[in-house]
Design a protein around this motif. Structure first.
Motif, PDB file in Angstrom:
ATOM      1  N   SER A  70       0.798  -1.218   0.000  1.00 34.59           N
ATOM      2  CA  SER A  70       0.000   0.000   0.000  1.00 34.59           C
ATOM      3  C   SER A  70       0.832   1.270   0.000  1.00 34.59           C
ATOM      4  O   SER A  70       0.293   2.357  -0.199  1.00 34.59           O
ATOM      5  CB  SER A  70      -0.930   0.008   1.225  1.00 34.59           C
ATOM      6  N   LYS A  90      -2.057   1.419  -5.301  1.00 31.88           N
ATOM      7  CA  LYS A  90      -2.921   2.585  -5.450  1.00 31.88           C
ATOM      8  C   LYS A  90      -2.363   3.433  -6.591  1.00 31.88           C
ATOM      9  O   LYS A  90      -1.191   3.278  -6.961  1.00 31.88           O
ATOM     10  CB  LYS A  90      -3.018   3.383  -4.150  1.00 31.88           C
ATOM     11  N   GLU A 138      -6.821   0.364 -12.588  1.00 29.68           N
ATOM     12  CA  GLU A 138      -7.685   0.156 -11.436  1.00 29.68           C
ATOM     13  C   GLU A 138      -9.122   0.494 -11.824  1.00 29.68           C
ATOM     14  O   GLU A 138      -9.396   1.559 -12.385  1.00 29.68           O
ATOM     15  CB  GLU A 138      -7.268   1.006 -10.241  1.00 29.68           C
ATOM     16  N   ASP A 140     -13.182   0.737 -10.528  1.00 33.01           N
ATOM     17  CA  ASP A 140     -14.101   0.894  -9.399  1.00 33.01           C
ATOM     18  C   ASP A 140     -15.380   0.126  -9.711  1.00 33.01           C
ATOM     19  O   ASP A 140     -16.125   0.487 -10.616  1.00 33.01           O
ATOM     20  CB  ASP A 140     -14.407   2.384  -9.206  1.00 33.01           C
ATOM     21  N   ARG A 145     -13.982   4.801  -4.405  1.00 33.63           N
ATOM     22  CA  ARG A 145     -12.727   5.271  -3.834  1.00 33.63           C
ATOM     23  C   ARG A 145     -11.847   5.731  -4.991  1.00 33.63           C
ATOM     24  O   ARG A 145     -11.967   6.852  -5.438  1.00 33.63           O
ATOM     25  CB  ARG A 145     -12.076   4.170  -2.983  1.00 33.63           C
ATOM     26  N   THR A 146     -10.951   4.883  -5.465  1.00 31.21           N
ATOM     27  CA  THR A 146     -10.179   5.191  -6.666  1.00 31.21           C
ATOM     28  C   THR A 146     -10.542   4.181  -7.740  1.00 31.21           C
ATOM     29  O   THR A 146     -11.186   3.166  -7.492  1.00 31.21           O
ATOM     30  CB  THR A 146      -8.664   5.130  -6.394  1.00 31.21           C
TER      31      THR A 146
END
Length: 375
Positions: A70, A90, A138, A140, A145-146
């Motif tokens: 993270s 992230k 990424e 969602d 969130r992201t």
């Protein structure tokens, strides 16, 4: 797992401190490894809960490969101990790319995440040389969130952009849906796992239909991965993390049995206050964290081992005020200096407050784990 003249019994430890039951940890790790071996899906565990080499070795079954982190501090820490095939979990910013370049040099495989056009442009402006930036999109699928929204047109557009970018290797999809943490039964979590899997696979289908390759499809959170709906066999990898410790939140969700919770905070009684119907512990929010206090749980955020009558009613930085759930507290039942054990609501947040974890088997302290700190 080394100790310099350590206490050998839990009762000898200075408090507050975090206790890790190694027998439960090993059982939790073994169960998750076996579950995804049987499903034929790669387990890529997340390191954010414990942030230690010892925990990582158990979660990866000693391979030191395929993990998610993270923070870049975690990535650097694990890479320095021979870990490879690491995802920075992230979206990366351009200001971090100088550190990421060093990680690419150290690791055979180091992967980044993106969810916008600007990141791809930044990667093109900062080439690696003899390697391409390895990236996951990424997505969602409901957490807000992201990540790019799973049903938006930008999913395909971002996959196209990454595929066609110079110095970039587009690997696939990564997603984490925190929606499962609001559920209250294993059946509901299993339904969520099925929904999440179908959504992420539909994203892959759209990208592939547009003519772009998706090699890896990664999804996961500890609740969904703990119940492992059979539809998840269609994924290529999962990335849960909390399961190494579990906590009372996971127990309430239905992810685990109470006996699976492998962490406790040890605290001592430092004050009796019969006039306010309380005792006071040496453990406040910097030992326990505030996580869960916003849920207004009827029995409070903390669960006390062998003392179901107790309720944590208030915390300051270094104080925890405890009363009974009904009636008047008998302070003599909790002598000054006596030790109480608290199962945390959220193990990740609680562990993050502690500089070391005391590892025990039964009541014997057998080692210390030191997590990496910072970002």
């Amino acid at each position: 797992m080394t100790m310099n003249h350590p206490p050998t019994h839990i009762s000898d430890l200075q408090t507050p401190c975090l206790l890790v039951d190694i027998d439960k940890v090993k059982r939790n790790c073994s169960r998750m490894t076996q579950r995804y071996k049987e499903l034929g899906v790669e387990l890529r565990p997340h390191m954010k809960t414990h942030k230690t080499i010892e925990g990582a070795d158990l979660m990866t079954n000693g391979t030191r490969k395929k993990i998610v982190v993270s923070t870049l501090a975690e990535a650097e820490f694990f890479a320095s101990h021979g870990y490879d095939d690491i995802i920075y979990g992230k979206p990366v910013s351009e200001s971090q790319l100088s550190r990421c370049k060093k990680l690419h040099e150290k690791c055979t495989q180091f992967h980044l995440m993106f969810d916008n056009e600007e990141t791809i442009s930044a990667l093109e402006r900062n080439p690696l040389g003899n390697k391409a930036w390895s990236v996951f999109l990424e997505v969602d699928i409901g957490g807000n969130r992201t990540g790019v929204l799973w049903d938006s047109d930008r999913v395909v557009e971002l996959a196209r952009l990454a595929t066609n970018a110079k110095n970039v290797d587009f690997l696939g999809i990564y997603t984490h849906n925190p929606m499962s943490y609001s559920l209250t039964s294993d059946k509901a979590v299993r339904n969520q796992a099925e929904t999440d899997t179908k959504r992420i696979l539909s994203v892959c289908d759209r990208i592939r239909q547009a003519g772009f390759q998706v090699v890896t499809v990664g999804l996961g959170d500890t609740p969904c991965c703990s119940v492992s709906d059979v539809t998840m066999a269609k994924l290529t990898e999962v990335h849960p993390g909390n399961y190494i410790f579990y906590d009372t939140q996971q127990y309430r969700i239905g992810s685990c049995e109470f006996d699976d919770i492998a962490v406790r905070v040890a605290a001592r009684v430092i004050s009796h206050r019969p006039e306010t119907n309380q005792i006071v512990l040496d453990s406040g929010f910097v030992a326990l964290s505030h996580d869960g206090t916003y849920c207004n749980l009827p029995d409070g955020v903390a669960v006390f081992q062998d003392h179901s009558e107790l309720k944590l009613v208030n915390m300051s930085q270094e104080h925890g005020c405890v009363s009974v759930k009904s009636g008047k507290i008998d302070c003599t039942a909790y002598p000054l200096g006596s030790m109480l054990f608290i199962y945390p609501y959220h193990a990740c947040a609680t562990a993050a407050n502690h500089p070391v974890y005391y590892v025990h088997s039964g009541d014997s302290v057998i080692g210390v784990w030191k997590p990496v700190k910072g970002w």
